[in-house]
Design a protein around this motif. Structure first.
Motif, PDB file in Angstrom:
ATOM      1  N   LEU A 168      61.127 -53.422 -31.161  1.00 13.27           N
ATOM      2  CA  LEU A 168      61.591 -52.883 -32.433  1.00 13.27           C
ATOM      3  C   LEU A 168      60.524 -53.072 -33.503  1.00 13.27           C
ATOM      4  O   LEU A 168      59.689 -53.970 -33.417  1.00 13.27           O
ATOM      5  N   GLN A 192      71.426 -45.881 -35.283  1.00 15.57           N
ATOM      6  CA  GLN A 192      70.651 -47.097 -35.058  1.00 15.57           C
ATOM      7  C   GLN A 192      71.581 -48.286 -34.868  1.00 15.57           C
ATOM      8  O   GLN A 192      71.427 -49.081 -33.924  1.00 15.57           O
ATOM      9  N   THR A 196      65.514 -46.934 -31.354  1.00 15.10           N
ATOM     10  CA  THR A 196      66.110 -46.383 -32.569  1.00 15.10           C
ATOM     11  C   THR A 196      65.210 -45.373 -33.265  1.00 15.10           C
ATOM     12  O   THR A 196      65.571 -44.857 -34.326  1.00 15.10           O
ATOM     13  N   ASN A 197      64.041 -45.077 -32.681  1.00 14.62           N
ATOM     14  CA  ASN A 197      63.187 -44.034 -33.259  1.00 14.62           C
ATOM     15  C   ASN A 197      63.955 -42.720 -33.351  1.00 14.62           C
ATOM     16  O   ASN A 197      64.659 -42.323 -32.412  1.00 14.62           O
TER      17      ASN A 197
END
Length: 254
Positions: free
Chosen positions: A192, A174, A166-167
């Motif tokens: 995460l 996300q 999700t960077n």
């Protein structure tokens, strides 16, 4: 269990990065890998994907040690999405996603219609099918990450490893990506930083600190006020969310 590690350690020189980790992931479940920067999360994922060699211990896929599997067999089974994956900037989105079919084609240089159908399906799952003809270097950082996840899905793995997927993504994506990962009918390990996202989408959580596994279990068992203070060095209040039923972390100001 589809993935298990047995007293796995890894070091660079005299610095121990992963220290005697034992964990097991049930088939079809999503394990969230948590820990501060430098805790060994990325290294453990690379060890499972055999991009690094263990110093000691054994990693198994089912009944087989990964050390006994050929590169081809491992690539057809395990897909890894790294934090900072790079790709030739002259390729299109479709070209990048097609790379996921390489383990299945062997020495054949060209994609088949069946390969392309799988690739387009993977792009559709991450919302990038309409960008298939676009040049990869024109995408934003978040869009590139979604294409790399599509590449991994095109590999049709039974195990998927994701390092901070999700960077660079906005909140909507996300949620979309982790929602997709949590619904896949494959075994997933996802590293995460966001404790609340991990609690929302992962079946179980494993927490690393200084290379050692300090907790593993259901989110509500792992994410306690004491663990968050000890590992992440922040004060927090943890409660069960009335909306999604999972535990929710509220960080307290000093």
């Amino acid at each position: 269990m589809t993935i298990s590690t047995h007293n796995v350690s890894f070091a660079v020189g005299n610095t121990v990065i992963v220290d005697g980790v034992n964990l097991a992931i049930e088939k079809g479940k999503t394990l969230g890998l948590l820990g501060p920067n430098g805790s060994g999360k990325s290294s453990l994922l690379r060890l499972i994907g055999r991009l690094r060699k263990v110093k000691s211990g054994v990693i198994r896929l089912g009944d087989h040690s990964i050390a006994d599997l050929s590169r081809g067999d491992l690539a057809r089974r395990v897909a890894l999405v790294e934090q900072h994956a790079t790709t030739d900037t002259q390729l299109t989105v479709m070209d990048v996603a097609r790379l996921g079919r390489t383990p299945h084609r062997g020495l054949l240089p060209l994609s088949s219609a069946g390969d392309d159908a799988i690739v387009l399906g993977a792009l559709a799952r991450v919302g990038m099918k309409e960008r298939a003809a676009q040049l990869w270097h024109t995408l934003s950082g978040g869009e590139r990450q979604r294409v790399h996840i599509a590449r991994a899905l095109a590999q049709t793995p039974s195990e998927l490893l994701l390092d901070e997927p999700t960077n660079h993504l906005d909140i909507q994506h996300q949620l979309d990506i982790l929602g997709l990962v949590s619904k896949l009918d494959i075994t997933c390990i996802v590293a995460l930083h966001d404790l609340n996202l991990a609690a929302m989408f992962c079946d179980r959580l494993a927490v690393l600190n200084k290379g050692q596994l300090v907790a593993i279990g259901a989110p509500e068992e792992v994410l306690t006020k004491t663990l968050i203070a000890d590992v992440f060095e922040v004060d927090a209040h943890v409660e069960r969310s009335p909306i999604h039923g999972r535990c929710h972390v509220q960080y307290l100001l000093a």
